[in-house]
Write an enzyme that holds these catalytic residues in place. Sequence first.
Site, PDB file in Angstrom:
ATOM      1  N   GLN A 161       5.196  -4.545   5.806  1.00  0.00           N
ATOM      2  CA  GLN A 161       4.296  -3.424   6.025  1.00  0.00           C
ATOM      3  C   GLN A 161       4.992  -2.403   6.924  1.00  0.00           C
ATOM      4  O   GLN A 161       5.243  -2.668   8.095  1.00  0.00           O
ATOM      5  CB  GLN A 161       2.992  -3.890   6.689  1.00  0.00           C
ATOM      6  CG  GLN A 161       1.954  -2.780   6.797  1.00  0.00           C
ATOM      7  CD  GLN A 161       0.866  -3.114   7.786  1.00  0.00           C
ATOM      8  OE1 GLN A 161       1.088  -3.172   8.993  1.00  0.00           O
ATOM      9  NE2 GLN A 161      -0.334  -3.370   7.287  1.00  0.00           N
ATOM     10  N   LYS A 163       4.936   0.806   9.061  1.00  0.00           N
ATOM     11  CA  LYS A 163       4.000   1.694   9.744  1.00  0.00           C
ATOM     12  C   LYS A 163       4.457   3.147   9.567  1.00  0.00           C
ATOM     13  O   LYS A 163       5.663   3.430   9.502  1.00  0.00           O
ATOM     14  CB  LYS A 163       3.914   1.345  11.234  1.00  0.00           C
ATOM     15  CG  LYS A 163       3.273  -0.008  11.524  1.00  0.00           C
ATOM     16  CD  LYS A 163       1.811  -0.030  11.132  1.00  0.00           C
ATOM     17  CE  LYS A 163       1.127  -1.320  11.574  1.00  0.00           C
ATOM     18  NZ  LYS A 163      -0.264  -1.405  11.057  1.00  0.00           N
ATOM     19  N   ASP A 192       1.571   1.544   5.813  1.00  0.00           N
ATOM     20  CA  ASP A 192       0.298   1.580   6.538  1.00  0.00           C
ATOM     21  C   ASP A 192       0.297   2.726   7.534  1.00  0.00           C
ATOM     22  O   ASP A 192       1.047   2.727   8.510  1.00  0.00           O
ATOM     23  CB  ASP A 192       0.080   0.250   7.273  1.00  0.00           C
ATOM     24  CG  ASP A 192      -1.290   0.187   7.920  1.00  0.00           C
ATOM     25  OD1 ASP A 192      -2.121   1.091   7.666  1.00  0.00           O
ATOM     26  OD2 ASP A 192      -1.546  -0.772   8.677  1.00  0.00           O
ATOM     27  N   GLU A 217      -1.624   2.174   2.586  1.00  0.00           N
ATOM     28  CA  GLU A 217      -2.742   1.567   3.323  1.00  0.00           C
ATOM     29  C   GLU A 217      -3.353   2.555   4.301  1.00  0.00           C
ATOM     30  O   GLU A 217      -2.644   3.140   5.127  1.00  0.00           O
ATOM     31  CB  GLU A 217      -2.232   0.310   4.061  1.00  0.00           C
ATOM     32  CG  GLU A 217      -3.323  -0.421   4.824  1.00  0.00           C
ATOM     33  CD  GLU A 217      -2.878  -1.794   5.302  1.00  0.00           C
ATOM     34  OE1 GLU A 217      -1.978  -2.397   4.674  1.00  0.00           O
ATOM     35  OE2 GLU A 217      -3.423  -2.266   6.311  1.00  0.00           O
ATOM     36  N   ASP A 240      -8.223  -0.339   5.103  1.00  0.00           N
ATOM     37  CA  ASP A 240      -8.255  -1.275   6.231  1.00  0.00           C
ATOM     38  C   ASP A 240      -9.371  -0.828   7.185  1.00  0.00           C
ATOM     39  O   ASP A 240     -10.510  -1.294   7.078  1.00  0.00           O
ATOM     40  CB  ASP A 240      -6.879  -1.308   6.916  1.00  0.00           C
ATOM     41  CG  ASP A 240      -6.803  -2.289   8.079  1.00  0.00           C
ATOM     42  OD1 ASP A 240      -7.850  -2.651   8.636  1.00  0.00           O
ATOM     43  OD2 ASP A 240      -5.697  -2.700   8.466  1.00  0.00           O
ATOM     44  N   LYS A 264      -9.746  -7.315   8.592  1.00  0.00           N
ATOM     45  CA  LYS A 264      -9.755  -7.871   9.935  1.00  0.00           C
ATOM     46  C   LYS A 264     -10.976  -8.768  10.076  1.00  0.00           C
ATOM     47  O   LYS A 264     -12.115  -8.317   9.953  1.00  0.00           O
ATOM     48  CB  LYS A 264      -9.817  -6.746  10.975  1.00  0.00           C
ATOM     49  CG  LYS A 264      -8.667  -5.740  10.884  1.00  0.00           C
ATOM     50  CD  LYS A 264      -7.358  -6.350  11.335  1.00  0.00           C
ATOM     51  CE  LYS A 264      -6.214  -5.342  11.317  1.00  0.00           C
ATOM     52  NZ  LYS A 264      -5.772  -4.966   9.965  1.00  0.00           N
ATOM     53  N   TRP A 319      -1.940 -12.416   8.548  1.00  0.00           N
ATOM     54  CA  TRP A 319      -1.064 -11.868   9.583  1.00  0.00           C
ATOM     55  C   TRP A 319      -1.486 -12.428  10.935  1.00  0.00           C
ATOM     56  O   TRP A 319      -2.686 -12.566  11.213  1.00  0.00           O
ATOM     57  CB  TRP A 319      -1.168 -10.336   9.609  1.00  0.00           C
ATOM     58  CG  TRP A 319      -0.254  -9.696  10.605  1.00  0.00           C
ATOM     59  CD1 TRP A 319       1.060  -9.371  10.421  1.00  0.00           C
ATOM     60  CD2 TRP A 319      -0.575  -9.315  11.953  1.00  0.00           C
ATOM     61  NE1 TRP A 319       1.573  -8.807  11.572  1.00  0.00           N
ATOM     62  CE2 TRP A 319       0.591  -8.766  12.523  1.00  0.00           C
ATOM     63  CE3 TRP A 319      -1.724  -9.389  12.727  1.00  0.00           C
ATOM     64  CZ2 TRP A 319       0.637  -8.282  13.836  1.00  0.00           C
ATOM     65  CZ3 TRP A 319      -1.691  -8.918  14.036  1.00  0.00           C
ATOM     66  CH2 TRP A 319      -0.517  -8.370  14.575  1.00  0.00           C
TER      67      TRP A 319
HETATM   68 MG   LIG Z   1      -3.656  -1.827   8.366  1.00  0.00          MG
END
Ligand SMILES: [Mg+2]
Length: 367
Positions: A161, A163, A192, A217, A240, A264, A319
């Site tokens: 992933q 960022k 993301d 994302e 997300d 999450k 994760w």
């Molecule tokens: Mg995320």
Amino acid sequence: MKIIQIDVFAKHLPMVSGYNMSSSTVGDPDTTVVALRTDAKLTGWGEICPTGPLPQVEHAGSIRADLDLLGPALIGTDPLRIGLIHDVMAATMDGGQGARSAVDIACWDLLGKYHNERVCDLLGGARMDPVSTYHVVPIGSPDGSAQLAEQLQEQGHTKLQLKSGGRHIDEDIDAVHAVANVIRPGVDLFVDCNRGWTVGEAIQVSRACRDLKFDMEQPCATYAECATARTHLHHPLVLDESATDLATIARAISTGVADGFGMKLTRIGGISGMRAVRDLCEASNTPTSCDDSWGGDIIASACVHVGATLTPRLSRGAWISAPYQAGHYDEEHGPRIVNGMIAVPPGPGLGINIPEGLFGPPIASFS
Ligand SMILES: [Mg+2]
């Protein structure tokens, strides 16, 4: 079984390496641990640890205030009847998903300990063990990011992933190209943005990278912005931060806004809420991950147990923040990443042992 005492603990989690997102840098997060103590002499452990006041709506202070409300209401209730526990919490306060999630996780730990079963087995059984994970490539230079991506693949990681956001999109576009160009066959890349782009920027990045394979994302701040961008993107869109509840997730699937989710656990109601997301995603052929913002071995174990029960081909990985942390609650059984995979802790409940006194005296106690 009855809950006879609830202890709330606070602990800073020192970090061994940096971690940055478009909206914030993570630094020594402040975790909140909940211990549900019962008349059966069993203790269930729950946890919630936002990365800080950003980027999630709850923070350590708000979570502890919520637990001050929930704690007294839960004394005398049966933690094995988790649906009824949620009824009690819903009758006590609106909101407070983080605090409620920590209680939910502790109840599942107790349920497993009481029946001598692992949480993943109570959820239907582990479809994967070890569980695949994804690794973050923090915001950095194109060359540095590409170098890290190569190292991580060398270590066995098959999901990365990257960022992005918080800087000019030309820098993001360069970094996406650099990383995508070193991605090996069979490895998945997610970019993301943690809400860092405008609708226009998300579209520009997607157009500038249209021949590169990755999922985008949470590019924009809100659900509405992501929905607007979606029809113009050349890449699958993963929600997300905007996947805030089950009804929103169902709407995002049915309207074609989301092609997948970064979930999450403590945003959605804990293990119980994530189980519902898992089933909805399975029914609609939609990929999801099973993560949390941050946290120690309790939250990591919860993520791995639920993550093990995802349909493998729809799993975006579980994760955990363990690689970034200086210490752990259970050095022997706490979840750790080995060759890009995480073994499910073997014992009943969450499968980890928390020594009494580890967190010092409670900051709040209800009985
Ligand atoms: Mg995320």
